[in-house]
Every structure is written in C-alpha cells, then in structure tokens.
Design a protein around this motif. Structure first.
Motif, PDB file in Angstrom:
ATOM      1  N   LEU A 111      86.639 -38.591 -69.008  1.00 10.72           N
ATOM      2  CA  LEU A 111      87.612 -39.081 -69.874  1.00 10.72           C
ATOM      3  C   LEU A 111      87.788 -40.390 -69.552  1.00 10.72           C
ATOM      4  O   LEU A 111      88.106 -41.188 -70.637  1.00 10.72           O
ATOM      5  CB  LEU A 111      88.992 -37.953 -69.765  1.00 10.72           C
ATOM      6  CG  LEU A 111      88.545 -36.524 -70.192  1.00 10.72           C
ATOM      7  CD1 LEU A 111      89.875 -35.606 -69.867  1.00 10.72           C
ATOM      8  CD2 LEU A 111      88.535 -36.670 -71.941  1.00 10.72           C
ATOM      9  N   ALA A 112      88.295 -40.676 -68.236  1.00  9.32           N
ATOM     10  CA  ALA A 112      88.356 -42.204 -68.038  1.00  9.32           C
ATOM     11  C   ALA A 112      87.219 -43.053 -68.657  1.00  9.32           C
ATOM     12  O   ALA A 112      87.654 -44.190 -69.223  1.00  9.32           O
ATOM     13  CB  ALA A 112      88.677 -42.209 -66.486  1.00  9.32           C
ATOM     14  N   ASN A 113      86.056 -42.765 -68.396  1.00 11.30           N
ATOM     15  CA  ASN A 113      84.915 -43.820 -68.952  1.00 11.30           C
ATOM     16  C   ASN A 113      84.927 -43.825 -70.362  1.00 11.30           C
ATOM     17  O   ASN A 113      84.689 -44.852 -70.843  1.00 11.30           O
ATOM     18  CB  ASN A 113      83.596 -43.363 -68.260  1.00 11.30           C
ATOM     19  CG  ASN A 113      82.545 -44.207 -68.292  1.00 11.30           C
ATOM     20  OD1 ASN A 113      81.443 -44.402 -68.260  1.00 11.30           O
ATOM     21  ND2 ASN A 113      83.069 -45.471 -67.665  1.00 11.30           N
ATOM     22  N   VAL A 163      78.464 -42.702 -73.887  1.00  6.90           N
ATOM     23  CA  VAL A 163      78.655 -43.910 -74.923  1.00  6.90           C
ATOM     24  C   VAL A 163      78.445 -43.381 -76.377  1.00  6.90           C
ATOM     25  O   VAL A 163      78.681 -44.037 -77.258  1.00  6.90           O
ATOM     26  CB  VAL A 163      77.646 -44.904 -74.464  1.00  6.90           C
ATOM     27  CG1 VAL A 163      77.963 -46.048 -75.202  1.00  6.90           C
ATOM     28  CG2 VAL A 163      78.148 -45.288 -72.890  1.00  6.90           C
ATOM     29  N   LEU A 164      77.801 -42.172 -76.360  1.00  8.11           N
ATOM     30  CA  LEU A 164      77.595 -41.573 -77.913  1.00  8.11           C
ATOM     31  C   LEU A 164      78.142 -40.345 -78.031  1.00  8.11           C
ATOM     32  O   LEU A 164      79.320 -40.612 -78.903  1.00  8.11           O
ATOM     33  CB  LEU A 164      75.992 -41.387 -77.847  1.00  8.11           C
ATOM     34  CG  LEU A 164      74.899 -42.445 -78.444  1.00  8.11           C
ATOM     35  CD1 LEU A 164      73.613 -41.854 -78.519  1.00  8.11           C
ATOM     36  CD2 LEU A 164      75.526 -42.623 -79.898  1.00  8.11           C
ATOM     37  N   PRO A 197      74.138 -47.597 -79.380  1.00 12.29           N
ATOM     38  CA  PRO A 197      73.843 -47.843 -78.128  1.00 12.29           C
ATOM     39  C   PRO A 197      72.544 -47.469 -77.711  1.00 12.29           C
ATOM     40  O   PRO A 197      71.652 -46.655 -78.385  1.00 12.29           O
ATOM     41  CB  PRO A 197      74.859 -46.817 -77.401  1.00 12.29           C
ATOM     42  CG  PRO A 197      75.646 -46.421 -78.588  1.00 12.29           C
ATOM     43  CD  PRO A 197      74.956 -46.518 -79.849  1.00 12.29           C
ATOM     44  N   GLY A 198      71.918 -48.298 -76.808  1.00 14.41           N
ATOM     45  CA  GLY A 198      70.156 -47.966 -76.664  1.00 14.41           C
ATOM     46  C   GLY A 198      69.940 -48.682 -75.248  1.00 14.41           C
ATOM     47  O   GLY A 198      70.584 -49.253 -74.708  1.00 14.41           O
ATOM     48  N   ALA A 199      68.491 -48.506 -75.113  1.00 12.97           N
ATOM     49  CA  ALA A 199      67.899 -48.981 -74.109  1.00 12.97           C
ATOM     50  C   ALA A 199      66.804 -50.469 -74.610  1.00 12.97           C
ATOM     51  O   ALA A 199      66.444 -50.441 -75.623  1.00 12.97           O
ATOM     52  CB  ALA A 199      66.952 -47.970 -73.391  1.00 12.97           C
ATOM     53  N   PRO A 200      66.561 -51.178 -73.761  1.00 11.59           N
ATOM     54  CA  PRO A 200      66.042 -52.243 -74.162  1.00 11.59           C
ATOM     55  C   PRO A 200      64.610 -52.208 -75.082  1.00 11.59           C
ATOM     56  O   PRO A 200      64.291 -52.650 -75.827  1.00 11.59           O
ATOM     57  CB  PRO A 200      65.709 -53.090 -72.959  1.00 11.59           C
ATOM     58  CG  PRO A 200      66.950 -53.088 -72.195  1.00 11.59           C
ATOM     59  CD  PRO A 200      67.218 -51.460 -72.419  1.00 11.59           C
ATOM     60  N   SER A 233      79.661 -42.229 -64.182  1.00 13.29           N
ATOM     61  CA  SER A 233      79.909 -41.509 -65.453  1.00 13.29           C
ATOM     62  C   SER A 233      79.329 -41.898 -66.746  1.00 13.29           C
ATOM     63  O   SER A 233      79.676 -41.468 -67.870  1.00 13.29           O
ATOM     64  CB  SER A 233      81.484 -41.358 -65.591  1.00 13.29           C
ATOM     65  OG  SER A 233      82.045 -40.531 -64.421  1.00 13.29           O
ATOM     66  N   PRO A 234      78.597 -43.056 -66.950  1.00 10.48           N
ATOM     67  CA  PRO A 234      78.046 -43.972 -66.011  1.00 10.48           C
ATOM     68  C   PRO A 234      78.586 -45.369 -65.724  1.00 10.48           C
ATOM     69  O   PRO A 234      78.345 -46.199 -65.140  1.00 10.48           O
ATOM     70  CB  PRO A 234      76.801 -44.041 -66.529  1.00 10.48           C
ATOM     71  CG  PRO A 234      76.760 -43.967 -68.022  1.00 10.48           C
ATOM     72  CD  PRO A 234      78.118 -43.504 -68.303  1.00 10.48           C
ATOM     73  N   VAL A 235      79.305 -46.026 -66.803  1.00 11.50           N
ATOM     74  CA  VAL A 235      79.502 -47.453 -67.248  1.00 11.50           C
ATOM     75  C   VAL A 235      80.804 -47.946 -66.049  1.00 11.50           C
ATOM     76  O   VAL A 235      81.676 -47.588 -66.112  1.00 11.50           O
ATOM     77  CB  VAL A 235      79.735 -47.610 -68.586  1.00 11.50           C
ATOM     78  CG1 VAL A 235      79.881 -49.398 -68.707  1.00 11.50           C
ATOM     79  CG2 VAL A 235      78.978 -47.117 -69.353  1.00 11.50           C
TER      80      VAL A 235
END
Length: 559
Positions: free
Chosen positions: A238-240, A272-273, A308-311, A367-369
């Motif tokens: 929840l925090a993240n 993030v999603l 959101p994505g990866a390079p 959480s992860p960011v």
C-alpha cells in the motif's frame, strides 16, 4: 559529506505538488478494489482483447472466488495461494480474491520449468495453485513433494469476449496438439468455472494487521543462487502504491488507461500496473504476453495514457516494422525499470509519443520502487532519479551504514515503508541485508550533490580488468549510442593476462552491418582503453527474463 542529519539534497527537486511525506493506508490491499468499485462502479476496470469488465463486475467476480476459496475450499488466513497465470482477467480476480480471503499470494512465473516451479511451491508451502490449462501437465509433475492439495484450472477463453471464447479451444488444439486438457477430480483438479459457480457474491474482506500480516511471498529472480521468498506486508504494498501515485501527480482519478504489457506476476507489474491502476480507478488494457504486434494493436484500439515497461519493450516497439507514425501519441507517462534505460531509447520514444519516459529503480525487496526521476520537472538521464517520498537512501561502504562522500562509489542502501519484512524462513540472509530498517541492495552506485543517484552495476557484475574496475553499464551505454546497435550486454570473461577482460554481446538493428574493428574505434573514442571490449559476439537475440532483463548469468555460462 552528506549525512542523514543534513537536509536531503533531493527534496529541492521535488515538484511542488509532491510532498516529502504521506500517511499510508492501514488495511487489506484488496480494499483498493472495494473502494474504487464503490466510487466508480460503472467505470471500466479491465479490457482483455476486446472484452470489457466494469469495476462492479470485477468486484462481483472477486467476491465469488474469495467466498469459494474461504467456504468451499477452506483456505484459512495466512495460507499460501500460488497463482500461475499470464496477464488475463483471471490473474487480477485470483490476486484480489486471495487477499480478500486472507491468503498470502505467491505469484509464479508461467514459463518456469518443472524444477523451478517445484522449488517455489515447496519453499512457500502453498496449498492451492491457480494455473492456466496449458501449464497443468507441468504443474501436476511439479507438485510432487510439495504441499499443493488442489489445482484450479482456467483457460484464456474464460476471459475472452464472444466469439473468441468459443473459437479459442480450436486454436489451442491446433497450437498444442498433444496437450491433454481433461483431468480426473481424483487428481485434485478443479475447474475455474465450477469454483466460480460455487462462490457467493457476498461482501468479504479479511481483517488484517497491515504492518505484520503478509500480503505476498514474492520470489526474487534467482539470477544469483536460489530464489528467495520476499515477505511483503499489506502495508509495504500500500505504501509503494501511494508513493508512486503521488509521484505521478498529474494522473487523473478514473480517467487513465494503463497498458498492461508488463507481467503482473512480476513485482514491477504488480505494483506499478495492477495496484496503481486499481487505486486510481483506471482501466487496465491487459496483454497476455509482450508481442509487438499485439501491443501495437492494443495501443491503436484503446489509446493508453500510461505505459510502464522495460527498456527491451520500448526498443522492440521503436524498431518494429509494424509501428506507424502517431502510434504512441496517446501515451503521457512511461516509467522504465528492471534494467538500465539507454538515453537514445528515451529520446526516440519521447519524440514519437510526446509523453515522458523516465527511469526508475527498485527491487523485489522494496515492493519494488525506491527511486524515480521526476516525470514533469528536472531530471537527469542516465540516473535512477531521486528517492520517493518517505524513502531514505545513501551510498555506504562494505562495513558500515555511514554515508560515503558525494560522488564516491559504494553500495546503495535504502530505508522506507516499502522495504520488506525479510526473507521467508531465511533469518540469516535477512540479517545480512537488513539492519535498523536499512536494506543493502547489492547495487553499486553514487549520489551527486543534487541528490540524484546513479547505479553502476550489481556488485557481482563488476569486471576487474588488470586491477581496474569496469562497470558494464558504462560500456553498454557507449555501445547503445552506435546507430547500428539494437541491444548490447557486457560481461567479464576470464583472461590469462588481465584476470578478467571485457566481452560485449551485440544485437544489430535489422539491415545494419558493423565490424568488431568499427565498434572498437567507436568505443575508444568514448571510453578509457581498459574499459573497451576486447571481445565481441554478434547474436540474433540476447537471453532475457520475462520482464526483459538480460540474463547475464546465461551469457557467462555460454562464455
């Protein structure tokens, strides 16, 4: 020297709309869905290849499954529920339903081998697995020696619109001719549709202690040794979610469309999603796997605003022959994670979209960011940005948590409400990385006088060439700038004279050719001599995790 008692230099680069500190919800993560469904019942929650689900419908399906898990199957609070699904409505339903029932969620990668799956199921102690029908033969073999009592089987057709749901079995038989779909009840197999019929659409949400009760056991990627179960509490997640929402301060409630190409079973996609989209009452455009054609079709059909994505995803889309001018024009916000973002990729994507593509940083254990460049404001390309609200960060040495001088390279340590409770059943490994709330990340980096952090590399990936430290990311950035290079990855390989030397793996853009000598001259113009690759290997592709991170372990094994 910056110290914890000094004013944090990054705070002066916070947008005025972003506070340095927030209050965080103390509740079951599943209440994110309950709140959005209450406030926006008719707003679209999910789109899956043309089938739309409102928040009201999504909540009804989640409560039916949650009641079935609790009453019919007998899952108790704290029991581990494993989910092995691609991005589809059932993955979202299973996640929130499990949390409503009080279960601890174990997200499992659908491409895991039998051995990898068995390890994770056994280590977590999961008793129930929700899996895609295509994966059941592997799951039946993997459950031997584990605590799995039952497998709930679903099909992609369960989430598809008509008539695709009727045609899907024909497509499945054509693509998987030897697959056995019929199973006996004695094998502990339950049909998704049967379980859903048993569940009652009655309110249910287990009361929890958010700071203590686990929401998830999220396993690390296992790129170094055996994967570890990261204990993430409801409060952590929840925090993240709140931190990221505050950082993306221009996102509007109940108006955004999130392109869900990142796998939801990965912690990046999960927070993030999935959690962020539900928290913002946004619409998630689910893509079952990253395929440039499918992603481009979804972009054209639904015009997402957040991606959101990866390079590797942005690289693939930019270089796809199917991409057309204006395809990315609806996208306002992109956050890149999981791997370093090359500057050239950032600039090209922003030119084509008109939106903002910024780099962030995180790890499963947080959480992860933990860090992100400001989306609308001062940023620094090539950095991971600055710490999120309520997040402390410092660069430390090997024997102390005291901060090193500005610009000096050391290990990144972070502390904040998103940092894990520890590793599942691994107290010694927990003690090795957690002290006084500080998490040693294992990543080497530095902080500048603006408070922006740069990651050089994982400690284990540093190349010691002739007594000099070579950071692969620095070499990769130089290679990425070459117009012929599509992808690049650098590792250290044994060398009789230097101990280790630099080897570069290169994937060229379609239609381009370049020699080792040309790349050598290119690098020598941009790097000190000891950093220049001494060996090159050209490949059609690089080994990637499903999130798009290069598997350097595999490259080292090949070397």
């Amino acid at each position: 020297m910056w110290s914890q008692s000094d004013e944090r230099p990054w705070l002066r680069h916070y947008p005025f709309q972003v506070s340095s500190s927030y209050e965080y919800p103390k509740m079951n993560v599943a209440r994110l869905l309950l709140d959005s469904a209450r406030d926006y019942p008719n707003r679209e929650a999910l789109d899956f290849l043309g089938r739309s689900y409102s928040y009201k419908e999504l909540l009804r399906l989640c409560t039916k499954l949650a009641n079935a898990l609790k009453s019919q199957i007998g899952i108790s609070k704290g029991e581990r529920l494993a989910i092995m699904l691609p991005n589809c409505p059932q993955a979202v339903i299973a996640y929130y339903a499990g949390l409503m029932a009080g279960a601890v969620i174990v997200m499992t990668n659908p491409i895991y081998t039998e051995r990898e799956l068995r390890y994770q199921l056994a280590d977590s102690g999961a008793t129930t697995l929700i899996a895609l029908d295509l994966l059941v033969p592997r799951a039946l073999k993997a459950r031997e020696g584990t605590s799995i009592k039952r497998i709930i089987v679903t099909s992609l057709s369960d989430g598809l619109p008509f008539p695709q749901n009727k045609l899907y079995p024909l497509k499945r038989r054509r693509e998987h001719p030897g697959l056995k779909i019929k199973y006996k009840a004695s094998e502990g197999i339950l049909r998704w549709s049967a379980v859903m019929r048993q569940g009652k659409a009655e309110p249910i949400c287990e009361e929890i202690e958010s700071d203590r009760d686990l929401a998830m056991l999220q396993y690390t990627g296992g790129t170094t040794g055996q994967p570890k179960g990261v204990m993430l509490t409801h409060a952590n997640l929840l925090a993240n979610t709140k931190q990221i929402s505050a950082w993306f301060h221009r996102l509007e409630q109940a108006k955004e469309k999130f392109l869900a190409a990142l796998p939801l079973f990965h912690v990046f996609g999960l927070t993030v999603l999935l959690n962020l989209a539900i928290f913002k009452a946004g619409s998630m455009l689910l893509v079952p796997r990253f395929d440039p054609r499918m992603v481009l079709q979804t972009i054209r059909r639904r015009k997402p605003t957040v991606f959101p994505g990866a390079p590797t995803m942005y690289i693939a889309l930019l270089n796809s022959p199917l991409a057309r001018e204006g395809d990315f024009g609806s996208v306002r916000v992109c956050v890149s994670g999981a791997a370093p973002l090359p500057r050239e990729v950032q600039e090209r994507f922003e030119q084509q979209s008109g939106g903002r593509l910024i780099e962030g940083y995180g790890m499963t254990e947080a959480s992860p960011v933990t860090h992100c460049n400001p989306v609308w404001g001062f940023r620094k390309s090539g950095t991971i940005g600055i710490p999120l609200p309520d997040t402390e960060a410092r660069i430390v040495g090997p024997d102390s948590l005291d901060p090193l001088p500005l610009g000096e390279i050391g290990e990144l340590a972070v502390r904040g409400p998103q940092v894990m409770a520890g590793y599942w059943n691994r107290p010694e490994e927990t003690d090795a990385v957690l002290r006084d709330g500080w998490l040693r990340t294992g990543d080497l980096g530095s902080m500048d006088d603006d408070g922006f952090f740069s990651i050089m590399d994982r400690k284990k990936d540093i190349i010691l060439a002739g007594g000099y430290n070579v950071y692969p990311r620095e070499v990769e950035e130089a290679l990425f700038e070459h117009p012929a290079v599509k992808e690049a990855s650098v590792i250290g390989v044994p060398d009789d004279y230097r101990g280790e030397t630099v080897k570069a793996y290169i994937v060229l853009k379609e239609g381009w050719q370049v020699s080792e000598m040309q790349l050598d001259r290119w690098c020598r113009d941009r790097l000190a001599a000891f950093k220049v690759p001494k060996r090159y290997e050209f490949r059609d592709s690089l080994p990637l995790t499903i999130i798009g991170k290069v598997l350097k372990r595999k490259l080292k094994e090949d070397a």
